[in-house]
Enzyme design. Structure first.
Site, PDB file in Angstrom:
ATOM      1  CG  ASP A 176      40.207  43.600  21.342  1.00  0.00           C
ATOM      2  OD1 ASP A 176      39.297  42.806  21.682  1.00  0.00           O
ATOM      3  OD2 ASP A 176      40.585  44.534  22.070  1.00  0.00           O
ATOM      4  NE  ARG A 237      50.420  44.227  34.963  1.00  0.00           N
ATOM      5  CZ  ARG A 237      50.543  45.556  34.846  1.00  0.00           C
ATOM      6  NH1 ARG A 237      51.326  46.079  33.928  1.00  0.00           N
ATOM      7  NH2 ARG A 237      49.890  46.370  35.657  1.00  0.00           N
ATOM      8  CD  GLU A 265      57.516  44.250  35.888  1.00  0.00           C
ATOM      9  OE1 GLU A 265      56.912  43.808  34.897  1.00  0.00           O
ATOM     10  OE2 GLU A 265      57.191  45.273  36.487  1.00  0.00           O
ATOM     11  CG  HIS A 284      56.034  48.136  35.365  1.00  0.00           C
ATOM     12  ND1 HIS A 284      55.476  46.931  35.656  1.00  0.00           N
ATOM     13  CD2 HIS A 284      54.993  48.925  34.991  1.00  0.00           C
ATOM     14  CE1 HIS A 284      54.167  46.979  35.468  1.00  0.00           C
ATOM     15  NE2 HIS A 284      53.854  48.179  35.064  1.00  0.00           N
ATOM     16  N   GLY A 287      53.949  53.413  32.161  1.00  0.00           N
ATOM     17  CA  GLY A 287      52.803  54.094  32.773  1.00  0.00           C
ATOM     18  C   GLY A 287      53.276  55.321  33.542  1.00  0.00           C
TER      19      GLY A 287
HETATM   20  N1  LIG Z   1      53.820  49.255  31.668  1.00  0.00           N
HETATM   21  C1  LIG Z   1      53.005  49.991  32.388  1.00  0.00           C
HETATM   22  O1  LIG Z   1      53.455  50.836  33.164  1.00  0.00           O
HETATM   23  C2  LIG Z   1      51.515  49.829  32.245  1.00  0.00           C
HETATM   24  C3  LIG Z   1      50.661  50.879  32.629  1.00  0.00           C
HETATM   25  C4  LIG Z   1      49.289  50.724  32.402  1.00  0.00           C
HETATM   26  C5  LIG Z   1      48.767  49.547  31.858  1.00  0.00           C
HETATM   27  N2  LIG Z   1      49.645  48.542  31.561  1.00  0.00           N
HETATM   28  C6  LIG Z   1      49.146  47.304  30.947  1.00  0.00           C
HETATM   29  O2  LIG Z   1      48.744  47.632  29.614  1.00  0.00           O
HETATM   30  C7  LIG Z   1      47.691  46.732  29.210  1.00  0.00           C
HETATM   31  C8  LIG Z   1      46.490  47.543  28.748  1.00  0.00           C
HETATM   32  O3  LIG Z   1      45.966  48.260  29.870  1.00  0.00           O
HETATM   33  P1  LIG Z   1      44.544  49.003  29.729  1.00  0.00           P
HETATM   34  O4  LIG Z   1      44.206  49.615  31.017  1.00  0.00           O
HETATM   35  O5  LIG Z   1      44.607  49.861  28.519  1.00  0.00           O
HETATM   36  O6  LIG Z   1      43.616  47.725  29.454  1.00  0.00           O
HETATM   37  P2  LIG Z   1      42.030  47.678  29.330  1.00  0.00           P
HETATM   38  O7  LIG Z   1      41.440  47.121  30.561  1.00  0.00           O
HETATM   39  O8  LIG Z   1      41.507  48.943  28.785  1.00  0.00           O
HETATM   40  O9  LIG Z   1      41.945  46.550  28.184  1.00  0.00           O
HETATM   41  C9  LIG Z   1      40.837  45.815  28.006  1.00  0.00           C
HETATM   42  C10 LIG Z   1      40.640  45.467  26.551  1.00  0.00           C
HETATM   43  O10 LIG Z   1      41.617  44.490  26.108  1.00  0.00           O
HETATM   44  C11 LIG Z   1      41.030  43.758  25.048  1.00  0.00           C
HETATM   45  N3  LIG Z   1      41.288  42.309  25.192  1.00  0.00           N
HETATM   46  C12 LIG Z   1      40.814  41.460  26.134  1.00  0.00           C
HETATM   47  N4  LIG Z   1      41.240  40.205  25.899  1.00  0.00           N
HETATM   48  C13 LIG Z   1      42.005  40.259  24.776  1.00  0.00           C
HETATM   49  C14 LIG Z   1      42.714  39.289  24.007  1.00  0.00           C
HETATM   50  N5  LIG Z   1      42.712  37.996  24.328  1.00  0.00           N
HETATM   51  N6  LIG Z   1      43.391  39.691  22.924  1.00  0.00           N
HETATM   52  C15 LIG Z   1      43.399  40.997  22.550  1.00  0.00           C
HETATM   53  N7  LIG Z   1      42.719  41.960  23.223  1.00  0.00           N
HETATM   54  C16 LIG Z   1      42.049  41.605  24.319  1.00  0.00           C
HETATM   55  C17 LIG Z   1      39.524  44.044  25.080  1.00  0.00           C
HETATM   56  O11 LIG Z   1      39.163  44.917  24.046  1.00  0.00           O
HETATM   57  C18 LIG Z   1      39.303  44.737  26.378  1.00  0.00           C
HETATM   58  O12 LIG Z   1      38.228  45.636  26.347  1.00  0.00           O
HETATM   59  C19 LIG Z   1      47.390  45.862  30.443  1.00  0.00           C
HETATM   60  O13 LIG Z   1      48.120  44.662  30.348  1.00  0.00           O
HETATM   61  C20 LIG Z   1      47.922  46.694  31.596  1.00  0.00           C
HETATM   62  O14 LIG Z   1      48.235  45.896  32.707  1.00  0.00           O
HETATM   63  C21 LIG Z   1      50.986  48.660  31.745  1.00  0.00           C
END
Ligand SMILES: NC(=O)c1ccc[n+]([C@@H]2O[C@H](COP(=O)([O-])OP(=O)(O)OC[C@H]3O[C@@H](n4cnc5c(N)ncnc54)[C@H](O)[C@@H]3O)[C@@H](O)[C@H]2O)c1
Length: 326
Positions: A176, A237, A265, A284, A287
């Site tokens: 990260d 994603r 998707e 999906h 979440g």
């Molecule tokens: N499958 C599902 O149902 C589901 C549900 C919720 C979230 N998601 C996905 O899970 C992922 C995480 O969601 P979240 O809400 O925890 O995210 P978040 O907004 O909390 O994550 C942000 C963090 O990602 C890190 N980041 C940014 N750029 C980066 C890079 N290039 N390399 C590594 N780390 C980096 C940084 O620390 C940043 O603060 C997202 O892609 C979100 O869309 C999927």
């Protein structure tokens, strides 16, 4: 929000609390602001409670809501709803991304443990041979002892997963760009760049947001760095991964994968990912789904309670971090 979601987010008891702390304008949710009668309900609205299906709050909608001060989103990303104009007008925003992280992290923990145990492969083998295994038939590569887990993104989900992984004694690598070495050490993980993480992990799990900078961060070259028999997990994603390169490598049987998100998707009918024995493909669902929607409703209710008491949000969304968050 989408019609029907409200009842899934809030139990009757929660609706009672909501009605105590707010002046609920309507029992039915608003979902279509093209309808001018729905737009009319916004005239006195101070707080919008939103979830999936809410439209982008454009100038027309915001002009119809001159008293709007805050938005509480009972789901994760607000990017499709909160426009630049909302920020310009000083509307405070809160999101339940932290609450939605819990089921994603739980799903991923399950995927890691079962994948290391080679659940799919041994299930197939049992069904084919109708006999138990003998010790010399099982390769040493089966099991959860002493594994290295690579986590990409110290996001809400990534951090929650790190906590859940703690009891298992794994070595945890984290990639990260926004995390310092001292923060990593307080999380109990070791920072690694993405190449090193791919080369040294038994499991690579993606938890970074979809951003221009993360598009295809996992491409054919990086997949080539994963060791034979490693597991690749994507609950983040689909755009983070080059789907064609992933399909090609998985078709060789060299890797295992658990994929909750893909690009596109839904995948086309003829995608090999539906059928490959080394792939778990889910629609999906990592979440909040089913009874987990109540987690999001409870999170929103907590924020509304804080707002009603004059306190600031516990989980605000801040504009300055949008270019690095989901
Ligand atoms: N499958 C599902 O149902 C589901 C549900 C919720 C979230 N998601 C996905 O899970 C992922 C995480 O969601 P979240 O809400 O925890 O995210 P978040 O907004 O909390 O994550 C942000 C963090 O990602 C890190 N980041 C940014 N750029 C980066 C890079 N290039 N390399 C590594 N780390 C980096 C940084 O620390 C940043 O603060 C997202 O892609 C979100 O869309 C999927």
């Amino acid at each position: 929000m989408d019609p029907g979601l409200f009842g899934q987010l809030f139990s009757p008891a929660s609706v009672k609390v909501l009605a105590k702390i707010t002046q609920l304008e309507r029992e039915r949710t608003l979902s279509d602001f093209e309808d001018t009668r729905e737009l009319g309900f916004l005239a006195d609205t101070e707080v919008l409670l939103t979830c999936w299906g809410a439209p982008p709050l454009d100038e027309v909608i915001l002009d119809a809501a001159p008293n709007l001060r805050a938005l509480v989103h009972a789901a994760g990303s607000v990017k499709e709803i909160v426009t630049d104009e909302c920020w310009t007008r000083g509307i405070s925003v809160s999101s339940a991304a932290w609450a939605n992280a819990r089921p994603v992290a739980e799903y991923t923990l399950g995927a890691i443990l079962l994948s290391n145990k080679r659940l799919l492969e041994l299930r197939e083998r049992y069904a084919a041979k109708r006999s138990r295994w003998s010790r010399d038939q099982l390769p040493l590569d089966v099991g959860n002892y002493g594994r290295t887990i690579g986590i990409v993104g110290a996001s809400h989900v990534g951090r929650r997963l790190i906590e859940l992984l703690r009891p298992f004694g794994f070595e945890i690598l984290l990639c990260d760009p926004y995390v310092t070495a001292s923060e990593a050490s307080s999380l109990g993980v070791r920072l690694a760049d993405l190449d090193e993480l791919c080369m040294t992990s038994d499991v690579v799990s993606l938890h970074a947001p979809a951003l221009p900078a993360t598009r295809h961060m996992i491409d054919g070259r990086r997949l080539g760095l994963l060791r034979d028999g490693a597991t690749f997990i994507n609950t983040a994603r689909g755009s983070l991964v080059d789907t064609e390169a992933l399909s090609d490598v998985l078709a060789t049987g060299r890797l295992y994968a658990v994929l909750d998100t893909t690009e596109p998707e839904v995948l086309p009918d003829d995608s090999p990912l539906y059928e490959l024995p080394n792939v778990v493909l889910t629609p999906h669902i990592a979440g909040a789904v089913g009874n987990e929607l109540r987690l999001l409703g409870d999170a929103a209710l907590e924020e509304l309670t804080r707002y009603a008491s004059g306190a600031s949000f516990a989980h605000p969304v801040l504009r300055q971090y949008l270019d690095r968050t989901a």
